[in-house]
Each structure stands twice: as structure tokens, then as C-alpha cells.
Design a protein around this motif. Structure first.
Motif, PDB file in Angstrom:
ATOM      1  N   GLY A  22       0.801  -1.226   0.000  1.00  0.00           N
ATOM      2  CA  GLY A  22       0.000   0.000   0.000  1.00  0.00           C
ATOM      3  C   GLY A  22       0.834   1.277   0.000  1.00  0.00           C
ATOM      4  N   PHE A  23       1.952   1.266   0.756  1.00  0.00           N
ATOM      5  CA  PHE A  23       2.811   2.454   0.810  1.00  0.00           C
ATOM      6  C   PHE A  23       3.386   2.763  -0.571  1.00  0.00           C
ATOM      7  CE2 PHE A  23       3.832   1.265   5.461  1.00  0.00           C
ATOM      8  CZ  PHE A  23       2.816   2.077   5.934  1.00  0.00           C
ATOM      9  N   GLU A  24       3.875   1.701  -1.224  1.00  0.00           N
ATOM     10  CA  GLU A  24       4.502   1.886  -2.543  1.00  0.00           C
ATOM     11  C   GLU A  24       3.466   2.314  -3.579  1.00  0.00           C
ATOM     12  OE1 GLU A  24       7.178  -0.523  -5.808  1.00  0.00           O
ATOM     13  OE2 GLU A  24       6.765  -1.533  -3.893  1.00  0.00           O
ATOM     14  N   LEU A  25       2.266   1.710  -3.492  1.00  0.00           N
ATOM     15  CA  LEU A  25       1.177   2.069  -4.404  1.00  0.00           C
ATOM     16  C   LEU A  25       0.841   3.555  -4.230  1.00  0.00           C
ATOM     17  CD1 LEU A  25      -1.095   1.265  -6.415  1.00  0.00           C
ATOM     18  CD2 LEU A  25      -2.526   0.751  -4.423  1.00  0.00           C
ATOM     19  N   CYS A  26       0.752   3.958  -2.977  1.00  0.00           N
ATOM     20  CA  CYS A  26       0.437   5.346  -2.638  1.00  0.00           C
ATOM     21  C   CYS A  26       1.480   6.285  -3.253  1.00  0.00           C
ATOM     22  CB  CYS A  26       0.447   5.467  -1.116  1.00  0.00           C
ATOM     23  SG  CYS A  26      -0.377   6.911  -0.507  1.00  0.00           S
ATOM     24  N   GLU A  27       2.733   5.927  -3.089  1.00  0.00           N
ATOM     25  CA  GLU A  27       3.819   6.770  -3.607  1.00  0.00           C
ATOM     26  C   GLU A  27       3.773   6.864  -5.133  1.00  0.00           C
ATOM     27  OE1 GLU A  27       8.298   6.077  -2.805  1.00  0.00           O
ATOM     28  OE2 GLU A  27       7.437   7.243  -1.164  1.00  0.00           O
ATOM     29  N   LYS A  28       3.515   5.710  -5.785  1.00  0.00           N
ATOM     30  CA  LYS A  28       3.447   5.694  -7.256  1.00  0.00           C
ATOM     31  C   LYS A  28       2.314   6.598  -7.748  1.00  0.00           C
ATOM     32  CE  LYS A  28       5.310   1.043  -8.222  1.00  0.00           C
ATOM     33  NZ  LYS A  28       6.434   1.373  -9.107  1.00  0.00           N
ATOM     34  N   ILE A  29       1.165   6.521  -7.083  1.00  0.00           N
ATOM     35  CA  ILE A  29       0.003   7.310  -7.504  1.00  0.00           C
ATOM     36  C   ILE A  29       0.254   8.800  -7.284  1.00  0.00           C
ATOM     37  CG2 ILE A  29      -2.421   7.832  -6.921  1.00  0.00           C
ATOM     38  CD1 ILE A  29      -2.675   4.726  -6.403  1.00  0.00           C
ATOM     39  N   LYS A  30       0.768   9.153  -6.110  1.00  0.00           N
ATOM     40  CA  LYS A  30       0.939  10.563  -5.779  1.00  0.00           C
ATOM     41  C   LYS A  30       2.046  11.234  -6.594  1.00  0.00           C
ATOM     42  CE  LYS A  30      -2.360  11.019  -2.766  1.00  0.00           C
ATOM     43  NZ  LYS A  30      -3.537  11.836  -3.050  1.00  0.00           N
ATOM     44  N   SER A  31       2.942  10.421  -7.171  1.00  0.00           N
ATOM     45  CA  SER A  31       4.000  11.055  -7.974  1.00  0.00           C
ATOM     46  C   SER A  31       3.705  10.927  -9.467  1.00  0.00           C
ATOM     47  CB  SER A  31       5.361  10.416  -7.653  1.00  0.00           C
ATOM     48  OG  SER A  31       5.293   9.037  -7.927  1.00  0.00           O
ATOM     49  N   ASP A  32       2.532  10.347  -9.803  1.00  0.00           N
ATOM     50  CA  ASP A  32       2.156  10.192 -11.211  1.00  0.00           C
ATOM     51  C   ASP A  32       1.315  11.382 -11.653  1.00  0.00           C
ATOM     52  OD1 ASP A  32       0.636   9.531 -13.566  1.00  0.00           O
ATOM     53  OD2 ASP A  32       1.165   7.429 -13.245  1.00  0.00           O
ATOM     54  N   PHE A  33       1.816  12.067 -12.661  1.00  0.00           N
ATOM     55  CA  PHE A  33       1.180  13.265 -13.213  1.00  0.00           C
ATOM     56  C   PHE A  33      -0.313  13.062 -13.483  1.00  0.00           C
ATOM     57  CE2 PHE A  33       0.769  16.240 -16.963  1.00  0.00           C
ATOM     58  CZ  PHE A  33       1.041  17.392 -16.240  1.00  0.00           C
ATOM     59  N   GLU A  34      -0.669  11.861 -13.966  1.00  0.00           N
ATOM     60  CA  GLU A  34      -2.054  11.611 -14.371  1.00  0.00           C
ATOM     61  C   GLU A  34      -2.960  11.162 -13.219  1.00  0.00           C
ATOM     62  OE1 GLU A  34      -1.820   8.853 -17.609  1.00  0.00           O
ATOM     63  OE2 GLU A  34      -0.304  10.093 -18.598  1.00  0.00           O
ATOM     64  N   LEU A  35      -2.372  10.758 -12.090  1.00  0.00           N
ATOM     65  CA  LEU A  35      -3.186  10.163 -11.015  1.00  0.00           C
ATOM     66  C   LEU A  35      -3.103  10.910  -9.688  1.00  0.00           C
ATOM     67  CD1 LEU A  35      -2.056   6.439 -11.557  1.00  0.00           C
ATOM     68  CD2 LEU A  35      -4.112   7.516 -12.497  1.00  0.00           C
ATOM     69  N   SER A  36      -2.176  11.862  -9.598  1.00  0.00           N
ATOM     70  CA  SER A  36      -1.824  12.450  -8.296  1.00  0.00           C
ATOM     71  C   SER A  36      -2.983  13.103  -7.545  1.00  0.00           C
ATOM     72  CB  SER A  36      -0.718  13.480  -8.486  1.00  0.00           C
ATOM     73  OG  SER A  36      -1.155  14.469  -9.420  1.00  0.00           O
ATOM     74  N   HIS A  37      -4.065  13.447  -8.266  1.00  0.00           N
ATOM     75  CA  HIS A  37      -5.188  14.149  -7.619  1.00  0.00           C
ATOM     76  C   HIS A  37      -6.101  13.220  -6.820  1.00  0.00           C
ATOM     77  CE1 HIS A  37      -6.432  12.570 -11.490  1.00  0.00           C
ATOM     78  NE2 HIS A  37      -7.614  12.397 -10.929  1.00  0.00           N
ATOM     79  N   ILE A  38      -5.937  11.891  -6.991  1.00  0.00           N
ATOM     80  CA  ILE A  38      -6.901  10.957  -6.376  1.00  0.00           C
ATOM     81  C   ILE A  38      -6.596  10.774  -4.881  1.00  0.00           C
ATOM     82  CG2 ILE A  38      -7.905   8.635  -6.485  1.00  0.00           C
ATOM     83  CD1 ILE A  38      -6.868   8.467  -9.407  1.00  0.00           C
ATOM     84  N   PRO A  39      -7.577  11.048  -4.002  1.00  0.00           N
ATOM     85  CA  PRO A  39      -7.326  10.837  -2.573  1.00  0.00           C
ATOM     86  C   PRO A  39      -7.207   9.346  -2.237  1.00  0.00           C
ATOM     87  CG  PRO A  39      -9.566  11.664  -2.924  1.00  0.00           C
ATOM     88  CD  PRO A  39      -8.916  11.605  -4.264  1.00  0.00           C
ATOM     89  N   ILE A  40      -6.342   9.039  -1.268  1.00  0.00           N
ATOM     90  CA  ILE A  40      -6.097   7.643  -0.889  1.00  0.00           C
ATOM     91  C   ILE A  40      -6.293   7.451   0.612  1.00  0.00           C
ATOM     92  CG2 ILE A  40      -4.376   5.779  -0.820  1.00  0.00           C
ATOM     93  CD1 ILE A  40      -2.990   7.107  -3.199  1.00  0.00           C
ATOM     94  N   ILE A  41      -7.083   6.430   0.963  1.00  0.00           N
ATOM     95  CA  ILE A  41      -7.225   6.020   2.361  1.00  0.00           C
ATOM     96  C   ILE A  41      -6.485   4.699   2.506  1.00  0.00           C
ATOM     97  CG2 ILE A  41      -8.827   5.272   4.171  1.00  0.00           C
ATOM     98  CD1 ILE A  41     -10.992   7.008   2.832  1.00  0.00           C
ATOM     99  N   LEU A  42      -5.535   4.631   3.441  1.00  0.00           N
ATOM    100  CA  LEU A  42      -4.813   3.386   3.682  1.00  0.00           C
ATOM    101  C   LEU A  42      -5.412   2.659   4.876  1.00  0.00           C
ATOM    102  CD1 LEU A  42      -1.015   4.259   3.199  1.00  0.00           C
ATOM    103  CD2 LEU A  42      -2.507   3.024   1.627  1.00  0.00           C
ATOM    104  N   LEU A  43      -5.598   1.346   4.718  1.00  0.00           N
ATOM    105  CA  LEU A  43      -6.094   0.501   5.810  1.00  0.00           C
ATOM    106  C   LEU A  43      -4.929  -0.348   6.302  1.00  0.00           C
ATOM    107  CD1 LEU A  43      -9.323  -0.966   4.140  1.00  0.00           C
ATOM    108  CD2 LEU A  43      -9.181   1.037   5.629  1.00  0.00           C
ATOM    109  N   THR A  44      -4.732  -0.420   7.604  1.00  0.00           N
ATOM    110  CA  THR A  44      -3.626  -1.247   8.071  1.00  0.00           C
ATOM    111  C   THR A  44      -3.900  -1.892   9.414  1.00  0.00           C
ATOM    112  OG1 THR A  44      -1.286  -1.296   8.599  1.00  0.00           O
ATOM    113  CG2 THR A  44      -2.457   0.703   9.174  1.00  0.00           C
ATOM    114  N   ALA A  45      -3.332  -3.085   9.593  1.00  0.00           N
ATOM    115  CA  ALA A  45      -3.435  -3.777  10.876  1.00  0.00           C
ATOM    116  C   ALA A  45      -2.311  -3.310  11.791  1.00  0.00           C
ATOM    117  CB  ALA A  45      -3.351  -5.278  10.643  1.00  0.00           C
ATOM    118  N   LYS A  46      -1.336  -2.597  11.223  1.00  0.00           N
ATOM    119  CA  LYS A  46      -0.202  -2.104  12.026  1.00  0.00           C
ATOM    120  C   LYS A  46      -0.651  -0.906  12.840  1.00  0.00           C
ATOM    121  CE  LYS A  46       3.905  -3.111   9.259  1.00  0.00           C
ATOM    122  NZ  LYS A  46       4.940  -2.457   8.441  1.00  0.00           N
TER     123      LYS A  46
END
Length: 258
Positions: free
Chosen positions: A66-90
Motif C-alpha cells: 500500500g505504501f509503494e502504491l500510494c507513492e506511485k500514484i501521488k508522484s504520477d502526473f495523471e493520477l496524483s489528484h486521487i485521494p487515498i485512504i490506507l487501511l492497516t493492521a499495524k
């Protein structure tokens, strides 16, 4: 001008656990259109083909977590605007900080309350919508008011620049704009639509009207000339569009300025 108020916002749910995906789909499917992906790789493929308004992703997943996915999306010119909620057991402060550091907009611990998750989704989407509506309905609101990340800001500034450069051209359309932005037409459409709720052609029209407002504020150029400078054939068409967008006629707006 907003043409998709009847459509449900689309959520992408990412989790390698089938049961959780099923639970989330059941729980959120009434209010939202839902897409699912079992890992980060599937999620990125889905995002390349669908307009998604918000992502809910597990953190612990094989391949791309999830962390890596989040980073890829937020640094992608075409996707960076999409809000992300992360779910974790940690349930540790460190992993929360890590999630936010990677650009997550919210962080929810498992086991989570479905009500809390639904409220978080609604709140993130509602805040975005308020900004989109403020931009579209306020004559002086700048395009950058819709930016949530540095990448978004750069995209919107470039988009605005390309439109303003060609504003007197009444033939300016999504085809010309995609070329100027060096993007494919579907990609440009998806990005503009999801960041602003507007199609590229609606964005061009609003940008014409906002440029006209800027020229009106100088108080020296006649309306007919302003209409021509921003790409309108006739003052009547300009006046009609202006009133439809801002609920006030150009001459009433000028009166207000005085």
C-alpha cells in the motif's frame, strides 16, 4: 455546467483478501461505483483505464504494498489528484507517519468501523467537490484552487497556460489541447474530468469566461472586444455562456465593479 452529478463517484478498493473486498463492495456499493484490485499492480492497471475518485487500499500486500502504491500514484502526473485512504493492521504511530509520508490522505486501522470509513470517504469527496464548485462558479477563483498536490498544481498551471495561449482561437478544443499538453486525448479527458468535474471543453469555456473577467477588471476594453479576445464570435453567445456559468450577465458584473 457540472454534467455528472447524477453519476456515483467511483471508488477503487485494493486488498489481497477476497472477504474484505467483498465486505467493502457490499458496504460502499450503494452510494458509490466500486472497482476492485487484489494487489498494487492490478490497481495501477485499473487506474489506467477507469476514472476513479478515491482509493481505499490495504497496506500489507504482495508485490506492491500500500505504501509503494500510494507513492506511485501521488508522484504520477495523471493520477496524483486521487485521494487515498490506507487501511492497516499495524497499529503503530510509526506506520501512520509512514503512510502520511507516502502521501496518503487518511489512515484507518484494522479492524475498522464501517461507519468511520464511510464518513472518511464522504468527507474527502465532499471537500474536493466544494473546491471544484468554487472554481467553476466563482468568476475570480484561480484554477490552482483545485490542486491538492504539487503535481496537480503543475498540471493545472500548464493546462491553464495552454488554454490562455490559444484563447482567441474559437476552434480550440480537446484535440488541440491534448496536442499542446503532449497527452493522449483519453488521458487528458480523464485527468481534467476527475480533477475538476469538467470535460476539457467545459474547462476551455470556463477559462475563456475567467479571462474575460480579468479583462473586464481593467475597465477599459468594450465588452464586444473582450468577447472576441477570448474566442467568441458574438457578444450574445458570450453573454449567454457568462450568465449560465456565473448566474449574472457581463454588464451586471461590470456594474458591480463600478
Amino acid at each position: 455546467m457540472m454534467d455528472n452529478h447524477n453519476e456515483k463517484p467511483a471508488l477503487l478498493l485494493v486488498d489481497d483478501n477476497e472477504d474484505i473486498l467483498e465486505f467493502l463492495t457490499d458496504d460502499l456499493g450503494e452510494k458509490y461505483d466500486t472497482f476492485t484490485a487484489k494487489n498494487g499492480t492490478e490497481a495501477l492497471t485499473m487506474l489506467a483505464n477507469e476514472v476513479v475518485h478515491l482509493i481505499i487500499s490495504d497496506v500489507m500486500m504482495p508485490e506492491i504494498d500500500g505504501f509503494e502504491l500510494c507513492e506511485k500514484i501521488k508522484s504520477d502526473f495523471e493520477l496524483s489528484h486521487i485521494p487515498i485512504i490506507l487501511l492497516t493492521a499495524k497499529n503503530t504511530l510509526q506506520s501512520k507517519i509512514q503512510g502520511l509520508h507516502h502521501g496518503a490522505d487518511a489512515y484507518i486501522e484494522k479492524p475498522f468501523s464501517p461507519e468511520h470509513l464511510a464518513a472518511q470517504v464522504a468527507s474527502l469527496l465532499s471537500n474536493r467537490n466544494k473546491l471544484k464548485e468554487y472554481f467553476a462558479n466563482s468568476p475570480l477563483a484561480h484554477i490552482k484552487t483545485m490542486a491538492h498536490t504539487k503535481t496537480d498544481e503543475e498540471f493545472l498551471e500548464k493546462l491553464n497556460h495552454c488554454i490562455i495561449e490559444n484563447i482567441a482561437n474559437d476552434q480550440l478544443d480537446v484535440e488541440h489541447l491534448a496536442q499542446a499538453m503532449n497527452m493522449s486525448r483519453p488521458t487528458l479527458y480523464r485527468k481534467v474530468k476527475s480533477i475538476s468535474d469538467l470535460s476539457p471543453n467545459e474547462m476551455i469555456n470556463i477559462s475563456r469566461l475567467k479571462k474575460a473577467v480579468e479583462l473586464m477588471n481593467t475597465n477599459v476594453i468594450p465588452l464586444g472586444e473582450i468577447a472576441e479576445k477570448v474566442g467568441y464570435h458574438s457578444l450574445t453567445q458570450f453573454g449567454r455562456n457568462f450568465q449560465k456559468q456565473f448566474k449574472i450577465t457581463p454588464s451586471e458584473y461590470q456594474q458591480q465593479l463600478k
